[in-house]
Design a protein around this motif. Sequence first.
Motif, mmCIF file in Angstrom:
data_model
loop_
_atom_site.group_PDB
_atom_site.id
_atom_site.type_symbol
_atom_site.label_atom_id
_atom_site.label_comp_id
_atom_site.label_asym_id
_atom_site.label_seq_id
_atom_site.Cartn_x
_atom_site.Cartn_y
_atom_site.Cartn_z
ATOM 1 N N UNK A 21 0.838 -1.206 0.000
ATOM 2 C CA UNK A 21 0.000 0.000 0.000
ATOM 3 C C UNK A 21 0.870 1.253 0.000
ATOM 4 N N UNK A 22 1.931 1.230 0.809
ATOM 5 C CA UNK A 22 2.843 2.371 0.869
ATOM 6 C C UNK A 22 3.544 2.583 -0.464
ATOM 7 N N UNK A 23 3.984 1.505 -1.078
ATOM 8 C CA UNK A 23 4.669 1.592 -2.375
ATOM 9 C C UNK A 23 3.744 2.192 -3.425
ATOM 10 N N UNK A 24 2.496 1.748 -3.460
ATOM 11 C CA UNK A 24 1.542 2.289 -4.440
ATOM 12 C C UNK A 24 1.292 3.775 -4.214
ATOM 13 N N UNK A 25 1.217 4.168 -2.945
ATOM 14 C CA UNK A 25 0.980 5.579 -2.629
ATOM 15 C C UNK A 25 2.167 6.439 -3.063
ATOM 16 N N UNK A 26 3.371 5.952 -2.842
ATOM 17 C CA UNK A 26 4.567 6.714 -3.225
ATOM 18 C C UNK A 26 4.678 6.811 -4.743
ATOM 19 N N UNK A 27 4.422 5.705 -5.418
ATOM 20 C CA UNK A 27 4.529 5.682 -6.876
ATOM 21 C C UNK A 27 3.526 6.656 -7.503
ATOM 22 N N UNK A 28 2.345 6.757 -6.912
ATOM 23 C CA UNK A 28 1.321 7.655 -7.448
ATOM 24 C C UNK A 28 1.789 9.102 -7.453
ATOM 25 N N UNK A 29 2.704 9.454 -6.540
ATOM 26 C CA UNK A 29 3.204 10.826 -6.446
ATOM 27 C C UNK A 29 4.608 10.982 -7.045
ATOM 28 N N UNK A 30 5.124 9.925 -7.652
ATOM 29 C CA UNK A 30 6.491 9.952 -8.159
ATOM 30 C C UNK A 30 6.599 10.853 -9.397
ATOM 31 N N UNK A 35 13.096 7.696 -12.913
ATOM 32 C CA UNK A 35 12.933 6.479 -13.709
ATOM 33 C C UNK A 35 13.174 5.232 -12.857
ATOM 34 N N UNK A 36 12.666 4.079 -13.295
ATOM 35 C CA UNK A 36 12.930 2.829 -12.566
ATOM 36 C C UNK A 36 14.422 2.533 -12.445
ATOM 37 N N UNK A 37 15.192 2.809 -13.502
ATOM 38 C CA UNK A 37 16.630 2.549 -13.451
ATOM 39 C C UNK A 37 17.311 3.448 -12.429
ATOM 40 N N UNK A 38 16.848 4.692 -12.309
ATOM 41 C CA UNK A 38 17.403 5.590 -11.295
ATOM 42 C C UNK A 38 17.152 5.023 -9.900
ATOM 43 N N UNK A 39 15.946 4.489 -9.663
ATOM 44 C CA UNK A 39 15.625 3.915 -8.362
ATOM 45 C C UNK A 39 16.493 2.683 -8.082
ATOM 46 N N UNK A 85 8.125 0.585 -12.879
ATOM 47 C CA UNK A 85 8.259 0.160 -14.269
ATOM 48 C C UNK A 85 6.966 -0.469 -14.778
ATOM 49 N N UNK A 86 6.315 -1.262 -13.930
ATOM 50 C CA UNK A 86 5.055 -1.893 -14.318
ATOM 51 C C UNK A 86 3.973 -0.845 -14.526
ATOM 52 N N UNK A 87 3.883 0.122 -13.617
ATOM 53 C CA UNK A 87 2.855 1.154 -13.725
ATOM 54 C C UNK A 87 3.009 1.973 -15.002
ATOM 55 N N UNK A 88 4.246 2.234 -15.384
ATOM 56 C CA UNK A 88 4.499 3.047 -16.577
ATOM 57 C C UNK A 88 4.596 2.222 -17.860
ATOM 58 N N UNK A 89 4.391 0.929 -17.760
ATOM 59 C CA UNK A 89 4.463 0.076 -18.932
ATOM 60 C C UNK A 89 5.868 -0.070 -19.468
ATOM 61 N N UNK A 90 6.860 0.060 -18.594
ATOM 62 C CA UNK A 90 8.253 -0.013 -19.022
ATOM 63 C C UNK A 90 8.944 -1.294 -18.580
#
Length: 223
Positions: A21-30, A35-39, A85-90
């Motif tokens: 839940x926390x990960x989804x909340x953070x990603x929504x505001x990212x 980028x995923x590679x930066x993370x 990456x999944x959320x952005x289709x990457x």
Amino acid sequence: MTSARNRSQHHQSFLAPGEQKLVRAIIAEMPQRVTPLFLTKLGLFGSIVAATALIGCRWSLLWLPLVPVGVFVNWFGIALDGPLAVQRGEARPRLGLVEHTYDLFSQILIIVAFGLSPFLTIEAAFIVLICYLLFSAYTYIRAIARHVQQMAYIGMGATEFRILMVVWAFTAHFLGIDATMDEGVSSLDAAIAILAVIAVCGLAFKAFSDARRVAMDENGHGV
């Protein structure tokens, strides 16, 4: 045959529901520029900070507060890169390979650094490392054989393991444990060795059970 797309991840750790839940909340505001590679690289940087702090504790405990900081940065990068990456289709196989490789080396770096810190002997650290590598290897073997990526065992996943490492660093400090002063096999080494044997036996039992299930599936449904 089940395709790779149908492989499911089993998040069975104690903290997994709240963590997701926390990960989804953070990603929504990212921000889009992250980028995923930066993370992924950020996660590796966090492990370097934690490892440096652990080793630095041999000379000064002023390094100790940096251990949880480094571990948190490692978690932040590693936990968010794949879902982002999944959320952005990457999501791509190459990116997934990089993510898992960085994660593996991050944990190896921190575990070895514990062996060079005052909180564990190098022998105990290598015992922990062997167990970590065995469980990691079996996770990937199981993903190939059963198309299921199990992310935790007996409620312990990567996040719980990170928390345990941080807790141990502070606990060892407050208990006055100094592995650099030990000569020979200490009681702590012996305890870790016993726990490691129990963990490996448990893994062997699970591997045997999974092998039986795979054989039954093949006999029942054909190859």
